[in-house]
Write an enzyme that holds these catalytic residues in place. Structure first.
Site, PDB file in Angstrom:
ATOM      1  N   ASN A   1      -1.516  35.895 154.166  1.00  0.00           N
ATOM      2  CA  ASN A   1      -0.362  36.439 153.462  1.00  0.00           C
ATOM      3  C   ASN A   1      -0.166  37.846 154.018  1.00  0.00           C
ATOM      4  OD1 ASN A   1       1.556  37.528 151.824  1.00  0.00           O
ATOM      5  ND2 ASN A   1       0.599  36.891 149.890  1.00  0.00           N
TER       6      ASN A   1
ATOM      7  N   ARG B   1      14.566  35.556 147.230  1.00  0.00           N
ATOM      8  CA  ARG B   1      14.562  37.020 147.040  1.00  0.00           C
ATOM      9  C   ARG B   1      15.533  37.703 148.018  1.00  0.00           C
ATOM     10  NH1 ARG B   1       8.618  39.118 146.520  1.00  0.00           N
ATOM     11  NH2 ARG B   1       9.773  40.990 145.887  1.00  0.00           N
TER      12      ARG B   1
ATOM     13  N   ARG C   1      13.817  39.607 153.103  1.00  0.00           N
ATOM     14  CA  ARG C   1      12.597  38.778 153.020  1.00  0.00           C
ATOM     15  C   ARG C   1      12.822  37.374 153.592  1.00  0.00           C
ATOM     16  NH1 ARG C   1       9.214  42.007 149.624  1.00  0.00           N
ATOM     17  NH2 ARG C   1      10.550  43.196 148.249  1.00  0.00           N
TER      18      ARG C   1
ATOM     19  N   HIS D   1       7.835  40.181 157.343  1.00  0.00           N
ATOM     20  CA  HIS D   1       9.250  40.325 157.670  1.00  0.00           C
ATOM     21  C   HIS D   1       9.514  41.327 158.787  1.00  0.00           C
ATOM     22  CE1 HIS D   1       9.168  38.355 153.816  1.00  0.00           C
ATOM     23  NE2 HIS D   1       8.717  39.440 153.214  1.00  0.00           N
TER      24      HIS D   1
ATOM     25  N   HIS E   1       2.818  32.856 150.536  1.00  0.00           N
ATOM     26  CA  HIS E   1       3.439  33.921 149.740  1.00  0.00           C
ATOM     27  C   HIS E   1       3.351  33.528 148.280  1.00  0.00           C
ATOM     28  CE1 HIS E   1       4.789  35.833 153.310  1.00  0.00           C
ATOM     29  NE2 HIS E   1       5.229  34.659 153.748  1.00  0.00           N
ATOM     30  N   ILE E   2       2.931  34.457 147.465  1.00  0.00           N
ATOM     31  CA  ILE E   2       2.773  34.191 146.032  1.00  0.00           C
ATOM     32  C   ILE E   2       4.151  33.958 145.406  1.00  0.00           C
ATOM     33  CG2 ILE E   2       2.019  35.241 143.850  1.00  0.00           C
ATOM     34  CD1 ILE E   2      -0.099  36.778 145.605  1.00  0.00           C
ATOM     35  N   SER E   3       5.098  34.805 145.766  1.00  0.00           N
ATOM     36  CA  SER E   3       6.453  34.678 145.209  1.00  0.00           C
ATOM     37  C   SER E   3       7.286  33.748 146.090  1.00  0.00           C
ATOM     38  CB  SER E   3       7.117  36.060 145.150  1.00  0.00           C
ATOM     39  OG  SER E   3       7.324  36.565 146.459  1.00  0.00           O
TER      40      SER E   3
ATOM     41  N   GLU F   1       0.689  30.136 156.383  1.00  0.00           N
ATOM     42  CA  GLU F   1       1.294  31.321 155.770  1.00  0.00           C
ATOM     43  C   GLU F   1       1.442  31.074 154.270  1.00  0.00           C
ATOM     44  OE1 GLU F   1       5.413  31.388 156.839  1.00  0.00           O
ATOM     45  OE2 GLU F   1       5.725  33.442 156.141  1.00  0.00           O
TER      46      GLU F   1
ATOM     47  N   ARG G   1       0.763  45.412 140.538  1.00  0.00           N
ATOM     48  CA  ARG G   1       2.095  45.500 141.150  1.00  0.00           C
ATOM     49  C   ARG G   1       3.021  44.415 140.576  1.00  0.00           C
ATOM     50  NH1 ARG G   1       2.281  42.691 147.139  1.00  0.00           N
ATOM     51  NH2 ARG G   1       4.317  43.689 147.114  1.00  0.00           N
TER      52      ARG G   1
ATOM     53  N   TYR H   1       4.385  38.747 140.840  1.00  0.00           N
ATOM     54  CA  TYR H   1       3.101  38.371 141.437  1.00  0.00           C
ATOM     55  C   TYR H   1       2.031  37.990 140.416  1.00  0.00           C
ATOM     56  CZ  TYR H   1       5.391  40.543 145.430  1.00  0.00           C
ATOM     57  OH  TYR H   1       6.298  40.858 146.420  1.00  0.00           O
TER      58      TYR H   1
ATOM     59  N   ALA I   1       4.470  42.486 153.277  1.00  0.00           N
ATOM     60  CA  ALA I   1       5.749  42.920 153.859  1.00  0.00           C
ATOM     61  C   ALA I   1       5.770  42.809 155.387  1.00  0.00           C
ATOM     62  CB  ALA I   1       6.045  44.347 153.431  1.00  0.00           C
TER      63      ALA I   1
ATOM     64  N   ASP J   1       2.201  37.954 167.465  1.00  0.00           N
ATOM     65  CA  ASP J   1       1.607  37.835 168.803  1.00  0.00           C
ATOM     66  C   ASP J   1       0.094  37.630 168.725  1.00  0.00           C
ATOM     67  OD1 ASP J   1       4.040  38.045 170.032  1.00  0.00           O
ATOM     68  OD2 ASP J   1       3.816  40.135 170.655  1.00  0.00           O
TER      69      ASP J   1
ATOM     70  N   PRO K   1      -0.647  44.269 153.258  1.00  0.00           N
ATOM     71  CA  PRO K   1      -0.440  45.439 152.413  1.00  0.00           C
ATOM     72  C   PRO K   1      -0.039  45.116 150.981  1.00  0.00           C
ATOM     73  CG  PRO K   1       1.289  45.243 154.080  1.00  0.00           C
ATOM     74  CD  PRO K   1       0.217  44.274 154.439  1.00  0.00           C
ATOM     75  N   ASN K   2      -0.627  45.875 150.099  1.00  0.00           N
ATOM     76  CA  ASN K   2      -0.322  45.858 148.649  1.00  0.00           C
ATOM     77  C   ASN K   2      -0.864  44.650 147.911  1.00  0.00           C
ATOM     78  OD1 ASN K   2       1.180  48.353 148.614  1.00  0.00           O
ATOM     79  ND2 ASN K   2       2.725  47.262 149.792  1.00  0.00           N
TER      80      ASN K   2
HETATM   81  C1  DQA Z   1       4.617  38.466 149.483  1.00  0.00           C
HETATM   82  C2  DQA Z   1       6.133  38.554 149.668  1.00  0.00           C
HETATM   83  C3  DQA Z   1       6.499  39.717 150.548  1.00  0.00           C
HETATM   84  O1  DQA Z   1       7.910  39.777 150.720  1.00  0.00           O
HETATM   85  C4  DQA Z   1       6.040  41.021 149.925  1.00  0.00           C
HETATM   86  O2  DQA Z   1       6.329  42.103 150.768  1.00  0.00           O
HETATM   87  C5  DQA Z   1       4.589  40.983 149.566  1.00  0.00           C
HETATM   88  C6  DQA Z   1       4.049  39.786 148.959  1.00  0.00           C
HETATM   89  C7  DQA Z   1       4.205  37.364 148.488  1.00  0.00           C
HETATM   90  O3  DQA Z   1       3.021  37.061 148.437  1.00  0.00           O
HETATM   91  O4  DQA Z   1       5.055  36.835 147.766  1.00  0.00           O
HETATM   92  O5  DQA Z   1       3.886  41.971 149.695  1.00  0.00           O
HETATM   93  O6  DQA Z   1       4.029  38.157 150.717  1.00  0.00           O
END
Ligand code: DQA
Length: 144
Positions: free
Chosen positions: A73, A106, A110, A79, A99-101, A97, A17, A22, A76, A86, A9-10
């Site tokens: 990725n 944080r 998270r 978490h 994560h950009i950030s 896995e 965003r 990001y 959210a 599963d 998502p997002n």
């Molecule tokens: C994220 C970090 C997550 O905590 C956040 O909810 C995201 C992006 C990242 O790529 O840093 O949507 O996965």
């Protein structure tokens, strides 16, 4: 080698965003960057993005027998989602896995990653280059 890159998502809102976290690169630019990297490395790459947890579960399940590894990725859902964990355990495909950030620096909420337990590696805080590192890692695993 075939790799599926899944974004949760997002992540379709990249570039819009929270650019301080990001960056300004759009989702489309990210896909182009990954495609170029994969072309150079002889990797066949496909992409999936959804804002819906069940769709992400379906995408992971659907990858079984079709790809050699997954870069994910989960946004959210990292978490919160035991269902995505599963699914990853069910297909048991090599998974990384991303994560950009730098989630480790944080908010407390998270600090938990459910998907991590099903991943061979976790990359966070390297911006979108993390996706390329994840692909290189999976290539290396295949060569072992
Ligand atoms: C994220 C970090 C997550 O905590 C956040 O909810 C995201 C992006 C990242 O790529 O840093 O949507 O996965």
């Amino acid at each position: 080698m075939k790799i599926l890159v899944i974004n949760g998502p997002n992540l379709n809102m990249l570039g819009i965003r929270e650019p301080n976290l990001y960056g300004r690169e759009t989702y489309e630019t990210l896909l182009e960057k990954i495609k170029n990297h994969c072309e150079k490395s002889g990797v066949e790459v496909s992409f999936y993005q959804s804002n819906h947890e069940g769709d992400l579960v379906d995408a992971i399940q659907g990858a079984l027998g079709k790809v050699d590894g997954i870069v994910i990725n989960p946004g959210a859902y990292t978490h919160t989602s035991i269902a995505i964990l599963d699914a990853a355990k069910a297909v048991s495909l090599p998974m990384v896995e991303v994560h950009i950030s730098d989630v480790s620096k944080r908010e407390d909420f998270r600090q938990i990653s459910y998907i991590r337990a099903a991943c061979r590696k976790s990359i966070a805080g390297h911006g979108t280059d993390g996706y390329l590192e994840a692909i290189d890692f999976l290539r290396g695993e295949k060569c072992e």
